[in-house]
Design an enzyme around this catalytic site. Structure first.
Site, PDB file in Angstrom:
ATOM      1  N   ASP A  42       0.838  -1.208   0.000  1.00 16.29           N
ATOM      2  CA  ASP A  42       0.000   0.000   0.000  1.00 16.29           C
ATOM      3  C   ASP A  42       0.871   1.256   0.000  1.00 16.29           C
ATOM      4  O   ASP A  42       0.366   2.376  -0.057  1.00 16.29           O
ATOM      5  CB  ASP A  42      -1.037  -0.012   1.137  1.00 16.29           C
ATOM      6  CG  ASP A  42      -0.410   0.005   2.524  1.00 16.29           C
ATOM      7  OD1 ASP A  42       0.828  -0.086   2.630  1.00 16.29           O
ATOM      8  OD2 ASP A  42      -1.171   0.100   3.511  1.00 16.29           O
ATOM      9  N   SER A  43       2.204   1.068   0.030  1.00 17.71           N
ATOM     10  CA  SER A  43       3.131   2.180  -0.190  1.00 17.71           C
ATOM     11  C   SER A  43       2.856   2.831  -1.541  1.00 17.71           C
ATOM     12  O   SER A  43       3.295   3.950  -1.793  1.00 17.71           O
ATOM     13  CB  SER A  43       4.583   1.685  -0.141  1.00 17.71           C
ATOM     14  OG  SER A  43       4.759   0.564  -0.984  1.00 17.71           O
ATOM     15  N   LYS A 110      -0.951  -9.440   3.161  1.00 22.55           N
ATOM     16  CA  LYS A 110      -0.194  -8.935   4.316  1.00 22.55           C
ATOM     17  C   LYS A 110      -1.113  -8.061   5.159  1.00 22.55           C
ATOM     18  O   LYS A 110      -1.893  -7.272   4.613  1.00 22.55           O
ATOM     19  CB  LYS A 110       1.023  -8.128   3.868  1.00 22.55           C
ATOM     20  CG  LYS A 110       1.795  -7.531   5.050  1.00 22.55           C
ATOM     21  CD  LYS A 110       3.135  -6.965   4.632  1.00 22.55           C
ATOM     22  CE  LYS A 110       3.068  -5.582   4.036  1.00 22.55           C
ATOM     23  NZ  LYS A 110       2.480  -4.557   4.934  1.00 22.55           N
ATOM     24  N   GLU A 112      -1.109  -5.547   8.732  1.00 23.21           N
ATOM     25  CA  GLU A 112      -0.317  -4.872   9.761  1.00 23.21           C
ATOM     26  C   GLU A 112      -0.917  -5.117  11.142  1.00 23.21           C
ATOM     27  O   GLU A 112      -2.140  -5.097  11.301  1.00 23.21           O
ATOM     28  CB  GLU A 112      -0.291  -3.363   9.493  1.00 23.21           C
ATOM     29  CG  GLU A 112       0.453  -2.984   8.233  1.00 23.21           C
ATOM     30  CD  GLU A 112       0.572  -1.473   8.042  1.00 23.21           C
ATOM     31  OE1 GLU A 112       0.240  -0.706   8.973  1.00 23.21           O
ATOM     32  OE2 GLU A 112       0.993  -1.067   6.950  1.00 23.21           O
ATOM     33  N   GLU A 179       9.473  -4.085  10.601  1.00 19.37           N
ATOM     34  CA  GLU A 179       9.825  -2.784  10.015  1.00 19.37           C
ATOM     35  C   GLU A 179      10.344  -1.799  11.062  1.00 19.37           C
ATOM     36  O   GLU A 179       9.711  -1.566  12.097  1.00 19.37           O
ATOM     37  CB  GLU A 179       8.604  -2.171   9.298  1.00 19.37           C
ATOM     38  CG  GLU A 179       8.913  -0.791   8.711  1.00 19.37           C
ATOM     39  CD  GLU A 179       7.967  -0.331   7.617  1.00 19.37           C
ATOM     40  OE1 GLU A 179       7.087  -1.117   7.203  1.00 19.37           O
ATOM     41  OE2 GLU A 179       8.128   0.815   7.162  1.00 19.37           O
TER      42      GLU A 179
HETATM   43  O1  KIV Z   1       3.491  -1.048   1.678  1.00 22.25           O
HETATM   44  C1  KIV Z   1       4.636  -1.507   1.608  1.00 22.25           C
HETATM   45  O2  KIV Z   1       5.339  -1.334   0.615  1.00 22.25           O
HETATM   46  C2  KIV Z   1       5.123  -2.250   2.763  1.00 22.25           C
HETATM   47  C3  KIV Z   1       6.545  -2.714   2.767  1.00 22.25           C
HETATM   48  C4  KIV Z   1       7.510  -1.652   2.656  1.00 22.25           C
HETATM   49  C5  KIV Z   1       6.823  -3.656   3.879  1.00 22.25           C
HETATM   50  O3  KIV Z   1       4.382  -2.494   3.661  1.00 22.25           O
END
Ligand code: KIV
Length: 262
Positions: A42-43, A110, A112, A179
């Protein structure tokens, strides 16, 4: 690459190399470089969409980019990040949303969080949806941290992280992203877990590493955390190319006879 193959790497002592991917073009380049674990992070809210954080990234955004990556990925493990509010509200919504990622072509999701997501991790894995945990500095909680700050410093916060990692493993997570935490804390967690740890700003002792693709290529330079190492300077190259193109058009040097049809 499959989830069991990724887990096997820990037993074999082979590092897991993961990068983020958001589109088909870069997915092909990443695979050609021999990297076979892709995170549709989500980056993308920050590096692709130009937002200041990841909080307003939607399921639709993530599904769109997951489809682009999954379409191009030939042999990689594609993992999709569940965006803010896609798993926090209820177990039912987590299962439905995670299922949509698998239908879009991802092989895992993934999530969090530690304690607060254990029931989600149990539910998803019970339905055959592999879950990658993510603890430490979790960007969807920046307002709680007051910014992107290193987590797990000091005895008690480190012990809490350690307990969360163990709990995620017990709940069924197939691996955990660590992280922005001190390297010694990451090392202790990595030694304690039988599932792999994948570090980003967590030092060299993790079972694998992940970086944001645009950071490692030197494309995104608005914000550079200490843990980012740019392996290229593509923004500088792009600027040079674009300036040359502008000059050549303005000076009537492009196109020439070579670039013209006869
Ligand atoms: O959103 C993302 O890119 C991430 C990674 C940097 C672990 O969560």
């Amino acid at each position: 690459m499959t989830v069991p193959e990724l887990q096997q790497r820990k037993a074999e002592g082979r590092k897991i190399v993961m990068v983020t991917a958001y589109d088909a073009l870069f997915t092909r380049i990443v695979e050609e470089a021999g990297i076979d674990t892709l995170l549709v992070g989500d980056s993308l809210g920050v590096v692709v969409q130009g937002k200041k954080d990841t909080l307003s990234v939607t399921m639709d955004d993530m599904l769109y980019h997951t489809r682009l990556v999954a379409r191009a990925a030939v042999h990689s493990l594609v993992i999709s990040d569940m965006p803010f509010l896609s798993y926090q509200v209820s177990i039912e919504e987590s299962v439905r949303n995670a299922g949509l990622f698998l239908q879009a072509g991802a092989a895992a999701v993934k999530i969090e969080g530690g304690e607060s997501v254990l029931d989600r991790v149990r539910a998803l894995t019970s339905f055959g949806i592999p879950v990658l945990g993510h603890i430490g500095m979790t960007p969807q909680s920046i307002h709680r941290y007051g910014g992107y700050k290193v987590q797990g410093k000091g005895k008690e916060p480190a012990a809490r992280l350690h307990a969360e990692a163990l709990a995620l493993e017990a709940a069924g997570a197939f691996a955990v992203v660590l992280e922005a935490i001190p390297m010694d804390v990451a090392r202790t967690i990595t030694e304690a877990l039988s599932i792999p740890t994948i570090g980003i700003g967590a030092g060299p002792h993790c079972d694998g590493q992940v970086l944001v693709l645009y950071d490692l290529l030197g494309l995104f330079d608005e914000f550079r955390p200490k843990f980012v190492k740019p392996y290229a300077h593509l923004k500088a190259d792009a600027l040079q190319a674009l300036r040359r193109y502008r000059e050549e058009v303005e000076q009537k040097k492009f196109p020439t006879d070579t670039e013209s049809y006869h």
